[in-house]
Design a protein around this motif. Structure first.
Motif, PDB file in Angstrom:
ATOM      1  N   GLY A 285      23.302 -12.688 -31.667  1.00  0.00           N
ATOM      2  CA  GLY A 285      23.070 -11.296 -31.326  1.00  0.00           C
ATOM      3  C   GLY A 285      24.300 -10.523 -31.697  1.00  0.00           C
ATOM      4  N   ASP A 286      24.145  -9.569 -32.585  1.00  0.00           N
ATOM      5  CA  ASP A 286      25.267  -8.725 -32.979  1.00  0.00           C
ATOM      6  C   ASP A 286      24.690  -7.380 -33.365  1.00  0.00           C
ATOM      7  OD1 ASP A 286      27.847  -7.874 -34.265  1.00  0.00           O
ATOM      8  OD2 ASP A 286      28.338  -9.942 -33.766  1.00  0.00           O
ATOM      9  N   ILE A 287      25.410  -6.604 -34.149  1.00  0.00           N
ATOM     10  CA  ILE A 287      24.913  -5.262 -34.431  1.00  0.00           C
ATOM     11  C   ILE A 287      24.767  -5.009 -35.920  1.00  0.00           C
ATOM     12  CG2 ILE A 287      25.899  -4.280 -32.346  1.00  0.00           C
ATOM     13  CD1 ILE A 287      28.191  -3.193 -34.098  1.00  0.00           C
TER      14      ILE A 287
ATOM     15  N   ASN B  52      19.839 -13.001 -28.657  1.00  0.00           N
ATOM     16  CA  ASN B  52      20.390 -12.473 -27.413  1.00  0.00           C
ATOM     17  C   ASN B  52      20.286 -10.941 -27.415  1.00  0.00           C
ATOM     18  OD1 ASN B  52      22.437 -11.394 -25.543  1.00  0.00           O
ATOM     19  ND2 ASN B  52      23.085 -13.521 -25.325  1.00  0.00           N
ATOM     20  N   PRO B  53      19.748 -10.351 -26.333  1.00  0.00           N
ATOM     21  CA  PRO B  53      19.469  -8.912 -26.347  1.00  0.00           C
ATOM     22  C   PRO B  53      20.584  -8.024 -25.818  1.00  0.00           C
ATOM     23  CG  PRO B  53      18.616  -9.847 -24.329  1.00  0.00           C
ATOM     24  CD  PRO B  53      19.310 -10.975 -25.064  1.00  0.00           C
ATOM     25  N   TYR B  54      21.745  -8.595 -25.422  1.00  0.00           N
ATOM     26  CA  TYR B  54      22.745  -7.809 -24.680  1.00  0.00           C
ATOM     27  C   TYR B  54      23.191  -6.562 -25.447  1.00  0.00           C
ATOM     28  CZ  TYR B  54      26.841  -6.876 -21.697  1.00  0.00           C
ATOM     29  OH  TYR B  54      27.753  -6.281 -20.856  1.00  0.00           O
ATOM     30  N   LEU B  55      23.125  -6.584 -26.774  1.00  0.00           N
ATOM     31  CA  LEU B  55      23.612  -5.440 -27.564  1.00  0.00           C
ATOM     32  C   LEU B  55      22.551  -4.371 -27.804  1.00  0.00           C
ATOM     33  CD1 LEU B  55      25.237  -8.194 -28.602  1.00  0.00           C
ATOM     34  CD2 LEU B  55      26.542  -6.436 -29.732  1.00  0.00           C
ATOM     35  N   GLY B  56      21.337  -4.585 -27.270  1.00  0.00           N
ATOM     36  CA  GLY B  56      20.292  -3.578 -27.385  1.00  0.00           C
ATOM     37  C   GLY B  56      19.554  -3.602 -28.715  1.00  0.00           C
ATOM     38  N   SER B  57      18.741  -2.581 -28.948  1.00  0.00           N
ATOM     39  CA  SER B  57      17.862  -2.520 -30.122  1.00  0.00           C
ATOM     40  C   SER B  57      18.602  -2.692 -31.442  1.00  0.00           C
ATOM     41  CB  SER B  57      17.129  -1.182 -30.173  1.00  0.00           C
ATOM     42  OG  SER B  57      16.322  -1.020 -29.043  1.00  0.00           O
ATOM     43  N   ASP B  58      19.840  -2.178 -31.509  1.00  0.00           N
ATOM     44  CA  ASP B  58      20.612  -2.325 -32.755  1.00  0.00           C
ATOM     45  C   ASP B  58      20.746  -3.779 -33.176  1.00  0.00           C
ATOM     46  OD1 ASP B  58      21.135   0.391 -32.645  1.00  0.00           O
ATOM     47  OD2 ASP B  58      23.086   0.135 -31.682  1.00  0.00           O
ATOM     48  N   GLY B  59      20.762  -4.662 -32.191  1.00  0.00           N
ATOM     49  CA  GLY B  59      20.913  -6.079 -32.504  1.00  0.00           C
ATOM     50  C   GLY B  59      19.597  -6.733 -32.876  1.00  0.00           C
TER      51      GLY B  59
ATOM     52  N   VAL C  95      14.311  -5.838 -19.902  1.00  0.00           N
ATOM     53  CA  VAL C  95      14.391  -6.526 -21.192  1.00  0.00           C
ATOM     54  C   VAL C  95      12.993  -6.960 -21.628  1.00  0.00           C
ATOM     55  CG1 VAL C  95      15.418  -8.463 -22.463  1.00  0.00           C
ATOM     56  CG2 VAL C  95      16.758  -7.290 -20.699  1.00  0.00           C
TER      57      VAL C  95
ATOM     58  N   LYS D 264      11.158  -4.151 -23.143  1.00  0.00           N
ATOM     59  CA  LYS D 264      11.646  -3.910 -24.506  1.00  0.00           C
ATOM     60  C   LYS D 264      11.024  -4.918 -25.469  1.00  0.00           C
ATOM     61  CE  LYS D 264      14.553  -0.487 -24.707  1.00  0.00           C
ATOM     62  NZ  LYS D 264      14.402   0.602 -25.693  1.00  0.00           N
TER      63      LYS D 264
ATOM     64  N   TRP E 116       9.128  -3.895 -28.694  1.00  0.00           N
ATOM     65  CA  TRP E 116       9.549  -4.326 -30.039  1.00  0.00           C
ATOM     66  C   TRP E 116       8.399  -5.041 -30.756  1.00  0.00           C
ATOM     67  CZ3 TRP E 116      14.441  -6.584 -27.332  1.00  0.00           C
ATOM     68  CH2 TRP E 116      15.443  -5.595 -27.247  1.00  0.00           C
TER      69      TRP E 116
ATOM     70  N   LYS F  18      30.380 -14.512 -31.057  1.00  0.00           N
ATOM     71  CA  LYS F  18      29.472 -13.998 -30.019  1.00  0.00           C
ATOM     72  C   LYS F  18      28.477 -15.052 -29.540  1.00  0.00           C
ATOM     73  CE  LYS F  18      29.769  -9.072 -31.263  1.00  0.00           C
ATOM     74  NZ  LYS F  18      30.583  -9.158 -32.484  1.00  0.00           N
TER      75      LYS F  18
ATOM     76  N   THR G 161      29.800  -2.928 -25.985  1.00  0.00           N
ATOM     77  CA  THR G 161      29.897  -3.035 -27.435  1.00  0.00           C
ATOM     78  C   THR G 161      29.864  -1.647 -28.092  1.00  0.00           C
ATOM     79  OG1 THR G 161      27.509  -3.479 -27.567  1.00  0.00           O
ATOM     80  CG2 THR G 161      28.981  -5.383 -27.499  1.00  0.00           C
TER      81      THR G 161
ATOM     82  N   SER H 172      23.166   1.722 -29.575  1.00  0.00           N
ATOM     83  CA  SER H 172      22.187   1.319 -28.550  1.00  0.00           C
ATOM     84  C   SER H 172      22.784   0.375 -27.502  1.00  0.00           C
ATOM     85  CB  SER H 172      20.962   0.661 -29.198  1.00  0.00           C
ATOM     86  OG  SER H 172      21.247  -0.683 -29.521  1.00  0.00           O
TER      87      SER H 172
ATOM     88  N   GLU I  66      21.506   0.570 -23.838  1.00  0.00           N
ATOM     89  CA  GLU I  66      20.147   0.226 -23.402  1.00  0.00           C
ATOM     90  C   GLU I  66      20.157  -0.706 -22.195  1.00  0.00           C
ATOM     91  OE1 GLU I  66      17.806   0.541 -27.592  1.00  0.00           O
ATOM     92  OE2 GLU I  66      17.572  -1.328 -26.470  1.00  0.00           O
ATOM     93  N   PHE I  67      20.996  -1.727 -22.252  1.00  0.00           N
ATOM     94  CA  PHE I  67      21.115  -2.623 -21.104  1.00  0.00           C
ATOM     95  C   PHE I  67      22.486  -2.498 -20.434  1.00  0.00           C
ATOM     96  CE2 PHE I  67      18.166  -4.948 -24.084  1.00  0.00           C
ATOM     97  CZ  PHE I  67      17.013  -4.520 -23.459  1.00  0.00           C
ATOM     98  N   GLN I  68      23.537  -2.354 -21.248  1.00  0.00           N
ATOM     99  CA  GLN I  68      24.903  -2.396 -20.703  1.00  0.00           C
ATOM    100  C   GLN I  68      25.210  -1.214 -19.774  1.00  0.00           C
ATOM    101  OE1 GLN I  68      27.471  -2.797 -24.171  1.00  0.00           O
ATOM    102  NE2 GLN I  68      26.133  -4.352 -25.033  1.00  0.00           N
TER     103      GLN I  68
END
Lengths: 305, 305
Positions: free
Chosen positions: A107-109, A142-149, A192, A195, A199, B105, B170, B174, B177-179
């Protein structure tokens, strides 16, 4: 790809994947010894031991199961040779008709997530050629970074007809530390889950979406709620067996059609030869022990469907 | 290892790491061409191009910077040969005295997290030998799975004197969204920040903890709050330059001692030769363009300290 998974699950009546997560301590001594004789006590030797171990288990179980879920960490620990064993395992499983879920939890961006997606599910352009790296059929994200990830993964999935499983509620004891925190009175994992549903909405196969979710068997009540929030998402369910989840715990993860969930077991299958229940097989016949453990697991799960 | 990082930052007066995140499109044509001549338009060829590109940039900047932050995804996209280029890059940077933050990550549970930690920061036991896989000095870690995912990293860090940076807030659009979701009236990232502080409490170097955090330069106000919540945590700050963060935005991330933060720039440095500002260098002298961009970045950041 989700259609292929659903069809194989239907055909085999087995909503099951085998977690190919080999610690070196799971590999019987004779297999290690042979690999070390050839490659020495090196990362290459360890990778060879793991690969031979996997191959025998795949050969012994591939007619029973729709797919496998190799855990990237178990290969990465052996460095570059480990990653080569990972790729070899993915290729071999696919050649046997198995679907491969790469349990990579990346999970990254932006462009970085796009690079992970390209490396694991898609392809990269090198000069005039389009080349594949690890070419799994599905990957966990992993969704922690949100939609961008997530979006870069979705784009690659669309192009290459692959799928993802997004971590929603993980099976471990401390998963609640952040995932269960209440947001407007509702736990974060529900947010989540919503989402995941959104998605996946515009990206469906015949019955289910290309965007699935990971929800641990150890939390059946949460599974019940998440099943409703994400009706079209296939749920990849870890935590059965060694981590404590029982067949009864799995019920809420399935839809009324008997579909919608695929249960992973790792240690319970690949380490069966070390389990008292299967010790009659002996370390020499570890793959047969795994086969029996798969049969038992499938029987156990069928009993609740 | 955190002490070595702090000392190098002090000595060089440069709280900066260069993000070695090479997309193939960042690599000048002459470098690609040479690599493809030797290895063909293959994953090996792409990996060779990336490695030669990195090497020249490292040679041109290693006297100015305390360390580098290679992004695993950019290597993983080229499969096994890409991971070999990653390992080669880590080794080369270390031979030049640079500290290496593996931007991986990763985040999983129990034995799986332990395997990631072993592969990237520690060692694995193979027969009678203890062997290292990717041997970075630090790694970035995703906290979504809670303490179960972090503790195995801490254990390996203790044994091998390595460190981690936990994703807190991060830099991407986005990330909220969760953070940013409010938990008891406070955003989730603050809760994660508190955990980072508590994980690091009993694991400190001379001035700072072995457990750092990632907070994006694009969110300076949140940086200010998190700086207070985690006074002993080094903050790895992405998002400067190409993503929009300015030197002024970086102020809140530093403590009064002028320490406590290390700023990453990737594209802004390694892709400088494509930037109008540095075009006089030309694609042939891309490494010199990177050196100039590093000097400018350091000057820019010194101006606010």
């Amino acid at each position: 790809m989700i259609d292929r998974l659903v069809n194989r699950i239907k055909k085999l009546q087995a909503p099951v994947v085998v977690g190919l997560d080999p610690m070196l301590s799971y590999v019987p001594e004779q297999v290690q010894k042979k690999a070390f004789q050839e490659y020495g006590e090196t990362l290459e030797g360890a990778a060879e031991a793991v690969w031979q171990f996997n191959k025998a288990i795949v050969d012994a179980t591939c007619d029973l199961i729709p797919g496998v879920k190799p855990q990237a960490a178990m290969y990465e620990q052996f460095g570059v040779p480990g990653m080569a064993a990972f790729e070899k395992t993915v290729s071999y499983c696919q050649s046997k008709g198995l679907l491969v879920i790469g349990d990579i939890k990346r999970g990254d961006i932006g462009s970085t997530s796009a690079a992970y997606a390209a490396g694991h599910l898609g392809s990269v352009q090198v000069g005039s050629r389009s080349l594949e790296g690890f070419h799994e059929d599905f990957a966990t994200v992993n969704p922690y970074l949100g939609s961008d990830g997530i979006e870069p993964f979705l784009q690659v999935c669309r192009e290459h007809k692959k799928g993802i499983f997004v971590l929603v509620k993980t099976s471990n004891p401390s998963s609640g530390e952040f995932q269960d925190q209440l947001v407007d009175g509702r736990p974060l994992y529900e947010l989540v889950g919503e989402k995941v549903a959104s998605w996946g909405e515009s990206f469906c196969g015949e019955e289910y979406s290309y965007v699935g979710a990971v929800v641990g068997a150890t939390y059946p009540e949460m599974g019940r709620v998440l099943r409703k929030i994400m009706p079209k998402a296939y749920i990849l369910v870890p935590g059965y067996g060694a981590q404590g989840g029982t067949a009864e715990d799995l019920k809420p993860f399935f839809n009324k059609d008997g579909l919608g969930a695929v249960v992973n077991s790792s240690r319970g299958i690949i380490c069966a030869w070390k389990n008292e229940k299967y010790q009659k097989f002996g370390p020499e016949n570890y793959a047969d022990a795994s086969r029996q453990a798969v049969l038992d697991m499938i029987g156990d799960i069928r009993s609740i469907l």
